[in-house]
Design a protein around this motif. Sequence first.
Motif, mmCIF file in Angstrom:
data_model
loop_
_atom_site.group_PDB
_atom_site.id
_atom_site.type_symbol
_atom_site.label_atom_id
_atom_site.label_comp_id
_atom_site.label_asym_id
_atom_site.label_seq_id
_atom_site.Cartn_x
_atom_site.Cartn_y
_atom_site.Cartn_z
ATOM 1 N N PHE A 218 43.629 40.515 53.645
ATOM 2 C CA PHE A 218 44.305 41.803 53.773
ATOM 3 C C PHE A 218 44.373 42.425 52.388
ATOM 4 C CE2 PHE A 218 46.683 39.665 57.373
ATOM 5 C CZ PHE A 218 46.100 40.413 58.372
ATOM 6 N N GLY A 220 45.950 45.826 50.131
ATOM 7 C CA GLY A 220 46.738 47.061 49.990
ATOM 8 C C GLY A 220 46.572 47.566 48.571
ATOM 9 N N GLU A 222 47.045 49.999 45.549
ATOM 10 C CA GLU A 222 47.873 51.103 45.046
ATOM 11 C C GLU A 222 47.045 51.886 44.034
ATOM 12 O OE1 GLU A 222 51.692 49.546 43.597
ATOM 13 O OE2 GLU A 222 51.205 47.735 44.699
ATOM 14 N N THR A 289 52.815 55.769 50.671
ATOM 15 C CA THR A 289 53.666 55.996 49.510
ATOM 16 C C THR A 289 53.015 56.974 48.551
ATOM 17 O OG1 THR A 289 54.312 53.697 49.723
ATOM 18 C CG2 THR A 289 54.902 54.779 47.682
ATOM 19 N N GLU A 300 50.612 58.260 41.965
ATOM 20 C CA GLU A 300 50.096 57.115 42.730
ATOM 21 C C GLU A 300 50.105 57.422 44.218
ATOM 22 O OE1 GLU A 300 51.485 52.978 41.911
ATOM 23 O OE2 GLU A 300 51.928 52.906 44.058
ATOM 24 N N PRO A 303 48.365 53.081 50.512
ATOM 25 C CA PRO A 303 48.354 52.964 51.965
ATOM 26 C C PRO A 303 49.090 51.686 52.397
ATOM 27 C CG PRO A 303 46.350 52.039 51.104
ATOM 28 C CD PRO A 303 47.190 52.447 49.908
ATOM 29 N N ILE A 304 49.329 51.569 53.673
ATOM 30 C CA ILE A 304 49.773 50.287 54.209
ATOM 31 C C ILE A 304 48.542 49.377 54.241
ATOM 32 C CG2 ILE A 304 50.626 49.126 56.280
ATOM 33 C CD1 ILE A 304 52.132 51.733 56.908
ATOM 34 N N TYR A 305 48.734 48.117 53.932
ATOM 35 C CA TYR A 305 47.586 47.213 53.821
ATOM 36 C C TYR A 305 46.825 47.079 55.137
ATOM 37 C CZ TYR A 305 50.374 43.544 56.067
ATOM 38 O OH TYR A 305 51.136 42.819 56.941
ATOM 39 N N ASN A 351 46.961 44.430 46.290
ATOM 40 C CA ASN A 351 47.818 43.475 46.993
ATOM 41 C C ASN A 351 46.940 42.698 47.947
ATOM 42 O OD1 ASN A 351 50.885 44.255 46.391
ATOM 43 N ND2 ASN A 351 49.621 46.089 46.367
ATOM 44 N N SER A 353 46.313 39.265 50.494
ATOM 45 C CA SER A 353 46.791 38.085 51.217
ATOM 46 C C SER A 353 45.706 37.686 52.202
ATOM 47 C CB SER A 353 48.097 38.388 51.953
ATOM 48 O OG SER A 353 47.873 39.345 52.963
ATOM 49 N N SER A 361 50.691 36.890 57.354
ATOM 50 C CA SER A 361 50.158 36.463 56.069
ATOM 51 C C SER A 361 50.404 34.977 55.870
ATOM 52 C CB SER A 361 50.830 37.244 54.939
ATOM 53 O OG SER A 361 50.554 36.610 53.708
ATOM 54 N N ARG A 462 60.631 41.475 39.445
ATOM 55 C CA ARG A 462 59.208 41.765 39.372
ATOM 56 C C ARG A 462 58.737 41.562 37.943
ATOM 57 N NH1 ARG A 462 56.812 44.725 43.597
ATOM 58 N NH2 ARG A 462 57.832 43.990 45.475
ATOM 59 N N ASN A 473 54.943 37.851 49.947
ATOM 60 C CA ASN A 473 54.069 37.453 51.054
ATOM 61 C C ASN A 473 52.601 37.724 50.710
ATOM 62 O OD1 ASN A 473 54.020 40.202 51.050
ATOM 63 N ND2 ASN A 473 54.425 40.451 53.236
ATOM 64 N N ARG A 474 52.351 37.945 49.416
ATOM 65 C CA ARG A 474 51.011 38.294 48.951
ATOM 66 C C ARG A 474 50.939 38.084 47.455
ATOM 67 N NH1 ARG A 474 54.232 42.826 49.597
ATOM 68 N NH2 ARG A 474 54.331 44.261 47.827
ATOM 69 N N GLU A 476 49.652 40.047 43.963
ATOM 70 C CA GLU A 476 49.293 41.382 43.508
ATOM 71 C C GLU A 476 48.381 41.210 42.302
ATOM 72 O OE1 GLU A 476 52.655 44.028 43.554
ATOM 73 O OE2 GLU A 476 51.748 45.336 42.063
#
Length: 724
Positions: A218, A220, A222, A289, A300, A303-305, A351, A353, A361, A462, A473-474, A476
Amino acid sequence: GIQARLNAISAIINYKPAHDHLNFHDTKPTDIFGANVFNDKVMKERLPKAVYKSLKKTIAYGEKLDASVADIVANAMKDWAIEKGATHFTHVFYPLTGLTAEKHDAFLVPDGEGGALAEFSGKMLIQGEPDASSFPSGGLRATFEARGYTAWDVTSPAYILENPNGTFLCIPTAFLSWTGEALDKKTPLLRSLQSLNKQAKRVLKLFGVNTKLPVTSFAGPEQEYFLIDRNFVFSRPDLLIAGRSLFGAPSAKGQEFEDQYFGVVPRRVLSFMMEVERELFKLGIPVKTRHNEVAPSQFEIAPIYEQGNLACDHNQMVMTTLRSVAKRYGMMCLLHEKPFAGINGSGKHLNYSIGNAELGSLFDPGDTPHANAQFLVFCAAAIRALHKYGALLRATVASASNDHRLGANEAPPAIMSAYLGEQLADVFEQIKKGEVKGSKTKGVMNIGVDTLPPLPMDPGDRNRTSPFAFTGNRFEFRAVGSSHSIAGAQVALNAMMAESLDYIATELEKLGKVNKGQFNEGVQKLLQKIMQEHDAVIFNGDGYSEEWHKEAAKRGLPNMKTTPEALPVLTTKEVVDLFTKYGIFSEAELKSRQEIYLEQYVKTVTTEANLVIRMARTVIFPAAMRYQGQLAETCASLKAIGHDFKMATLEDVTAKLRSLQVEADKLEKLLAHEGGDTLSHAKFMCEKVLPAMLAVRGYADSLESVVADDLWPLPSYQEMLFIR
Ligand code: ADP
Ligand code: MG
């Protein structure tokens, strides 16, 4: 500078939002989402049931395509596309330039009786034959065999690109030579997904997990970018041609006030974003986003992954759309990694996973101890992979443009390390030692029994300085450049993961038939071994710090600061073994990639150096000389009326002008350098030419800060970054 400034100011004053266009009140985003995609819903409606089912098997379950359905699918696709106003179809592919390529063919064919009809056969859908000779092949294709072919990627849906200049059907494809060698970025990605699936399933099976769907990656991404008024670009040949400024004194105000990040989005930019989103929604791209980024005029979009291959195609479409919509708003979208010196550059956090719709994931810690053990295994696989193949991952993001960003105290360093967060790092530390605080029994942590401390859903703090950070859950991966395709990094990650999972499955299979307790013990021992061998790659501290560079060297982690240092990794024995073992790249394909990317590096720096010379001589020198003339005249007039004095500014300008000339001449001599293979040429550009360009720039920029504003021909950083 002045005319561009006035034009930009008038563009902003006269800007009127296009309300009709961006009215989401009458047209809801949910209504237009996917409207131009030949998606599951359209296929269900338009294809005979048997054909739909057969196609679905290929798309969802990765089964081999039944070529006999192609004619029917093609026909349905054509009717759908023509209803939507399409006149042409195009096989879209992703050559090694990193760009998107398309070749258009009309649906229309003469009927032989003076009329015409629309035609689109299964063969035309499945395969295209673009002339490949103008795309880089790095020696893969003999020049007498210039043909390449494109092959339909059934797993990425066809779509319609609708724009005022023409509407056409787009079919995502892989691009290969006639001998079957990959000439593109998609083919290896698809191959890597297959091996990832195979090895992940072996591990899952040991945990008693069965899934019908393939295990996939998967992604995502940015996407960061800059937007500036287009009027400036027309008087900045560097921005126009190289996509970055090669000259420019720093603006009096930069990003030091930290007032831009998440600040109010400027009006014109907001309209631009709305239109970008509207276009992307139609293409079924789930952009979610949008916000201001750290640097002035930096933004920036994320999208959603999605499934890795689809996310990759979609990111290419996001980049194309950003560029084209910006023009409609009188702006230029800069995707370059470092368009302006002295302020942040742009990256593309990937991102990443692995998993699927059934499993979610596999980097997601579960709520049960059993799920946790499985999570730790997949996490350990990633840590081992990064330790073994960090240099490869770094090489996938090597480019002339990204070199300005990596390690520049705003982006992660070129040293590949993993950030796990305090809690997870602690768990692995305990596993390594073979003891656990929570468990008093036997002093050993028992995975699979509920003595395991609850694992963090979110690692909390972070760490922005780590190139590979666990975020709940992934992972980056933060070193990808804003202009890069996300295919390269994903191919490496999938291959590295496949190799680690292969290793883990093989070790655990050796246990043979065991009961649950014995299996857990085996898992635990293996995790301990992996941590003992590979935890050098884990680092939770400040990746920007000098200490880390020293510490990383001690740990034996590679630190390849530049592209010519990084790219040779692609043909090292470990990397060739990795990719050939899983059938992702042949050795020839790897060699060709290394050659092409080195060539691109040389070409990029050469173009920039030529621009530096040209602009120094034809734009900056004459302007500064005019000012020098004015100063000299003033001095002479003053002398004529009895003031005899030496003007410091005149001396200063004269000295700098002379140095500018000297440095431009030196740079020109360097460019005449010839000979050697591509690698040594690239090294020469890196070590000699880039510093010489900076020397020219140094004098030019310091002239900019003394020469009269009305004589300076280049729009300044201040104008470009703050007039919006
Ligand atoms: P942040 O700026 O905090 O990193 P964003 O919301 O800007 O977060 O971006 C996070 C990205 O990560 C989004 O594209 C999101 O869909 C993606 N993402 C979330 N979960 C996963 C996952 N399991 N695998 C891959 N990507 C994911
Ligand atoms: Mg973000």
